[in-house]
Design a protein around this motif. Structure first.
Motif: not given
Length: 472
Positions: A183-203
């Protein structure tokens, strides 16, 4: 009558010793042998070794009278019987002396025997009670051993169950630890995906903002050019009107000259005829010029209105691009109020204008939707029906959505009745499909007759309310 019980403790001890030497567990049941026999005359219990000897000396054994009176008397009562036996009277005189002494001895012996019998009875009852207690103790010991064996079995099963539970708890702990780590790995993966999506949305938002700015600049440029063209067009129209007025003035002067010439040269009919023909030809030319000027004015008017419509579409597109970046309505529900219905209907009849609703979405981060309406219809439906279509536009979140897009929606014309209970809305169900986000959608139109719109209270204060509900 004989009774067989358990009692061989020596054998049991030897058996337990052999089992302990072999390292095996004792058996759950033990066999104890105990043998006694009961006397048929006095009901006393004796061992097998002393039973036969007791039968020889037992005082309750029945013996036949030696005098032949055919009576069976207990051995302990035989002397008393011999004194009273009817066949013993003829010998009484010869043995009287002896019997007196014997009677005295018999009385003493009887008293002693009674005392002994009482003592034996007491001892017998004590022994019987002790035997009963021993039997009860043997039974209780057997039951206790069985209970101990059951307790030992239950203890072993309990220990085995406890071991299983400990093993299961260890496995469950390991699984939980692994699940927590996963779950910790999944949460970290979701955080990374969310961060990448956030960067993509901002771009994407930056790109959309740049595009909006570019469109705004283009619209400003085109609007300036359009204003220049409109000014030039107005100048051209004014110049044409001035030239037309000058031509009209020239025509009037020419007609006056012709009238004067007719008056002065009325006698010459051939000259008049030729002059009249020339005049008719010039009048026809003037009429043609006037017609051409009117057609040019109509074309210019249409071009002007088309240009204004293009400006309005550009402004709508700019607003749409801005709304795409942040769509407010994300519930799949839209209520659109169309004001000045009569005026917009006349404009639609003259210039085929299109009305566009506000942008909305079927859900959060869903498809971008817009309702387009031709108030006067389109094509074969023109003049008698209102034509509308629900379009799926290009949105910011199209790469994350499922394609092809299939939606079902209800188009509702609200009845503006004073009493809400009597209102009867006009409902039409439509289906919207689009293959992919980059596929150019062919509009799927539906029609609503003008008779329906003008009936009941669908139009009130020259306004109409159209509601859109996306079902799925």
């Amino acid at each position: 009558m004989s009774l067989t019980r358990s009692s061989s403790r020596k054998d049991l001890a030897e058996q337990n010793q052999n089992q302990n030497q072999n390292g095996s567990q004792p058996k759950s049941t033990t066999i104890v042998k105990y043998e006694k026999s009961s006397c048929l005359f006095c009901n006393e219990w004796f061992d097998a070794q002393t039973f036969t000897e007791h039968l020889i000396h037992c005082g309750q054994v029945l013996e036949e009278c030696p005098n032949g009176c055919q009576a069976f008397i207990p051995r302990i009562r035989m002397r008393s019987h011999l004194k009273e036996c009817p066949r013993n009277q003829h010998n009484l005189s010869s043995q009287q002396r002896m019997s007196v002494s014997m009677d005295r001895l018999d009385r003493q012996s009887d008293q002693r025997l009674l005392v002994i019998e009482q003592d034996v009875g007491t001892i017998r009852s004590v022994l019987n009670e002790e035997i009963r207690q021993r039997l009860h103790l043997i039974t209780d010991v057997g039951n206790i051993r069985k209970q101990n064996q059951v307790v030992e079995d239950w203890t072993r099963e309990t220990e085995k169950a406890m071991d299983d539970l400990r093993r299961q708890m260890e496995e469950e702990t390991n699984r939980k630890a692994f699940a927590i780590e996963q779950n910790q790995l999944d949460v970290q993966y979701c955080c990374d995906i969310t961060q990448s999506l956030k960067e993509q949305v901002e771009s994407r938002l930056d790109e959309a903002q740049k595009l909006v700015n570019q469109l705004s600049a283009d619209v400003t440029y085109h609007q300036n050019q359009l204003n220049d063209n409109i000014l030039k067009l107005e100048e051209l129209i004014f110049e044409n009107e001035r030239l037309n007025r000058e031509k009209f003035f020239q025509i009037e002067e020419f007609l006056q000259q012709i009238n004067e010439d007719i008056k002065t040269k009325l006698g010459n009919s051939d000259y008049v005829t030729s002059k009249q023909a020339t005049l008719d030809y010039e009048v026809k030319n003037v009429k043609n010029i006037v017609c051409e000027t009117e057609e040019r004015c109509d074309k210019l008017d249409r071009a002007l209105h088309q240009t204004m419509q293009n400006i309005s579409d550009l402004e709508t597109q700019m607003a749409m691009q801005q709304r795409i970046a942040s769509v407010q309505n994300i519930r799949g529900h839209l209520i659109w109020r169309i004001k000045d219905y009569s005026k917009k209907l006349e404009e639609s009849k003259q210039y085929d204008t299109i009305l566009h609703s506000a942008m909305f979405s079927n859900k959060a981060f869903g498809y971008a939707l817009r309702l387009d309406i031709y108030l006067n219809g389109k094509g074969t439906w023109k003049g008698r029906n209102m034509i509308a279509c629900l379009n799926v536009l290009s949105g910011e979140y199209d790469p994350l959505l499922a394609w092809p897009c299939r939606l079902q929606a209800e188009i509702i014309i609200r009845d503006q009745c004073t009493n809400a209970a009597d209102a009867e809305d006009y409902v039409k169900t439509i289906f919207v499909r689009k293959k992919s986000d980059d596929f150019i959608q062919s509009n799927q139109y539906f029609h609503i007759p003008h008779k329906v719109i003008t009936s009941r209270n669908y139009l009130r204060n020259d306004s109409m309310f159209i509601e859109v509900r996306v079902l799925k």
